[in-house]
Design a protein around this motif. Structure first.
Motif, mmCIF file in Angstrom:
data_model
loop_
_atom_site.group_PDB
_atom_site.id
_atom_site.type_symbol
_atom_site.label_atom_id
_atom_site.label_comp_id
_atom_site.label_asym_id
_atom_site.label_seq_id
_atom_site.Cartn_x
_atom_site.Cartn_y
_atom_site.Cartn_z
ATOM 1 N N THR A 37 0.797 -1.113 0.030
ATOM 2 C CA THR A 37 -0.016 -0.116 -0.422
ATOM 3 C C THR A 37 0.595 1.115 0.197
ATOM 4 N N ILE A 38 1.629 1.192 0.975
ATOM 5 C CA ILE A 38 2.620 2.222 0.473
ATOM 6 C C ILE A 38 3.145 2.936 -0.253
ATOM 7 N N ASP A 39 3.345 2.304 -1.125
ATOM 8 C CA ASP A 39 4.408 2.672 -2.350
ATOM 9 C C ASP A 39 3.253 2.716 -3.636
ATOM 10 N N LYS A 40 1.939 2.296 -3.778
ATOM 11 C CA LYS A 40 0.970 2.431 -4.875
ATOM 12 C C LYS A 40 0.085 3.490 -5.624
ATOM 13 N N HIS A 41 0.358 3.732 -6.553
ATOM 14 C CA HIS A 41 0.241 4.547 -7.331
ATOM 15 C C HIS A 41 -1.436 4.927 -8.406
ATOM 16 N N ASN B 295 -3.555 5.034 -11.126
ATOM 17 C CA ASN B 295 -3.666 5.071 -12.669
ATOM 18 C C ASN B 295 -4.552 5.757 -13.798
ATOM 19 N N GLU B 296 -4.150 6.667 -13.440
ATOM 20 C CA GLU B 296 -5.360 7.592 -14.214
ATOM 21 C C GLU B 296 -6.337 7.572 -15.040
ATOM 22 N N SER B 297 -5.497 6.438 -16.268
ATOM 23 C CA SER B 297 -6.690 5.972 -17.552
ATOM 24 C C SER B 297 -7.152 5.054 -16.826
ATOM 25 N N ASN B 298 -7.080 4.343 -15.648
ATOM 26 C CA ASN B 298 -8.262 2.864 -15.372
ATOM 27 C C ASN B 298 -9.061 4.153 -14.349
ATOM 28 N N GLY B 299 -8.125 4.299 -12.970
ATOM 29 C CA GLY B 299 -8.665 4.622 -12.101
ATOM 30 C C GLY B 299 -8.174 3.781 -10.938
ATOM 31 N N ALA B 300 -7.489 2.677 -11.156
ATOM 32 C CA ALA B 300 -7.316 2.224 -10.148
ATOM 33 C C ALA B 300 -5.859 2.362 -9.211
ATOM 34 N N LEU B 301 -6.080 1.408 -8.576
ATOM 35 C CA LEU B 301 -4.948 1.818 -7.500
ATOM 36 C C LEU B 301 -3.776 0.404 -8.071
ATOM 37 N N GLY B 302 -2.079 1.123 -8.626
ATOM 38 C CA GLY B 302 -1.302 -0.344 -8.601
ATOM 39 C C GLY B 302 -0.137 0.190 -8.845
ATOM 40 N N PHE B 303 0.703 0.277 -9.408
ATOM 41 C CA PHE B 303 2.557 0.579 -9.028
ATOM 42 C C PHE B 303 2.714 0.946 -10.959
#
Lengths: 183, 183, 183, 183
Positions: free
Chosen positions: B11-15, B17-25
């Motif tokens: 979680t600390i490093d999640k990003h 993602n503007e194109s799909n609106g999800a949190l990822g890396f």
């Protein structure tokens, strides 16, 4: 394991005064910072003063010393302005108190977007729980012994004392001069 | 004193993602976090993976173990997702590596306004420098031994194991079950 | 549709000086703010000065007036300190320039976590694109005509002038006094 | 001058769910955003739904349309997800309601450090107060007419429709297809 957190003010706790546009002190931001960090360690906060550390007097430092001595906890964090954090650390260090005392501050107040306050307070809290008794300054992700640290004002960082630093009876010469002048 | 910082994601490093609106890396945020904290301690960063810790496999944990064993530094911080941080800590703890290893994460990613990431990373860095050899989980302003910590998922906090926690050969029963299932 | 953005400083653009712990000016933060807001409207930035608006002189206001008059764009935003934003608006308003001029500032500098700068700049940019020609002050989510706005210093807000405000030849009496004193 | 603010959710209002690590909706962040911006214009908030705009149905859009039609205020802001903001704008635009309606969203949720939400909401509030009656999408510091805007998903920006965009009876072909599919 209970920890004493002594607030003295300093940059870390500065507040923006909207009416005059200046930075000063109002209420402490440290409880909010600890909540943000989701701290659950047992911390007892005591606000001794909220001051710019350049305005700290001999008597202020004696007050801090007394609170440290009287503290029931033997793990103590002190929030402090960075300009004279080394001087206060020296006052405490000289007393050889049988406790772990970590002084910490910030270069940028907590209320700024780019503050180092959260990182530094977390750092100090991690260090105080694990260090042997002694007096330390915790800045820039480093733990310094009270008698071997100096603030590099040009670069805004804390550094180990070099061999060449003039010392008298274990005190840095500039610390002695500063404290005589502030009497 | 050099410190190894092993990145595994979480979680600390999640990003975002503007194109799909999800949190990822995507790229790690940890170097930026350390810069914000004005860290000047000597840290060598090694990115082993950037994963949600629920997706970590047996082999991922073996990779982390190998990096710890091979590390020239004997002070190691591992950023990790909180969901299985206890499991990875157990894998490392069982090996009795003669180093100080501190696992740390965050409940809220660094990129959020109300993140605990800065505080937690500062905390882990303070702790790793002062703790004796062993494997620890650092969360909520507390240092936990690897074999006596549990994540309370309802409250989103880490706690000491109670006496009643079922253990087999020093392992928490739920950790064993989790790791068998993730093989 | 091109917009002119004239920077004059003010609280919105204040910078934290680490070496002396004071708020002042260094480089403008406005381009960074516009990037954060993902602005893609065509804005031409001209920095006339970076000043606390209490230190603005008659000549500074004449400079701002000249830049407005000379501007090829007929939509103009001016970032300005809130303390004398009404005075500068009056200087411009009296000239009956055939352009839309919106003055905007902030109560809390952009660099603070709890700043109103992003909201206010967005607001001014939305207003300037849609307002008829005239001079306006945009604060607190409201658009005020230059000759009917006053800063309530006690509450830190902008308000419509009441009927009772003393005016001479269309100018607020306090504005006249302020400008005579600052000559 | 009273303004109606209709909340429908979208990226701008997304919330971080700590228990599952996903972005979703809980309570709206918009009142907090307006407070941060020190808004004092008279805004009446009505939460119709908190939804990802990809999940909005024909019936949801009819609900929004009814709230607009029934609104006593003739200045209306609608917070909306960016993915189908153009579609909802088209539904409203076709009705030729005699009010000023501005749809706004954000590419990054308000709860993130690098959000465009504050800027965008300020922008929409500035625009709605000054625009003639009609339906508009406000994004990227620009005001677009409802029938001449398209989201460029690759770049994450809003743009003017080019001449070549296929339209049938004033509707973009892709909007028609989207709305038929979402029935």
């Amino acid at each position: 394991m209970s920890i004493k957190l002594i607030l003295t003010g300093g940059t870390i706790d500065k507040h923006y005064n909207e009416s005059n546009g200046a930075l000063g002190f109002k209420e402490t931001h440290i409880p909010g910072l600890l909540k943000l960090g989701r701290n659950r360690s047992d911390i007892e906060i005591e606000k001794t003063m909220l001051k710019d550390s350049l305005e700290m007097t001999y008597f202020d430092r004696q007050t801090i010393l007394k609170v440290c001595t009287a503290s029931q906890q033997n793990k103590i964090i002190i929030t402090h302005g960075t300009d004279t954090i080394v001087e206060t650390a020296a006052v405490l260090g000289k007393e050889k108190i049988d406790k772990t005392i970590v002084l910490v501050g910030a270069m940028i107040p907590f209320v700024f977007k780019h503050s180092d306050a959260e990182f530094n307070m977390g750092f100090a809290l991690g260090a105080v729980q694990c260090l042997p008794h002694g007096v330390y300054v915790a800045m820039n992700g480093k733990v310094f012994d009270w008698d071997s640290v100096v603030k590099n004002r040009e670069q805004g960082i804390f550094e180990m004392l070099t061999q060449n630093t003039e010392k008298i009876g274990g005190w840095q010469l500039k610390t002695i001069i500063f404290m005589v002048l502030s009497l």
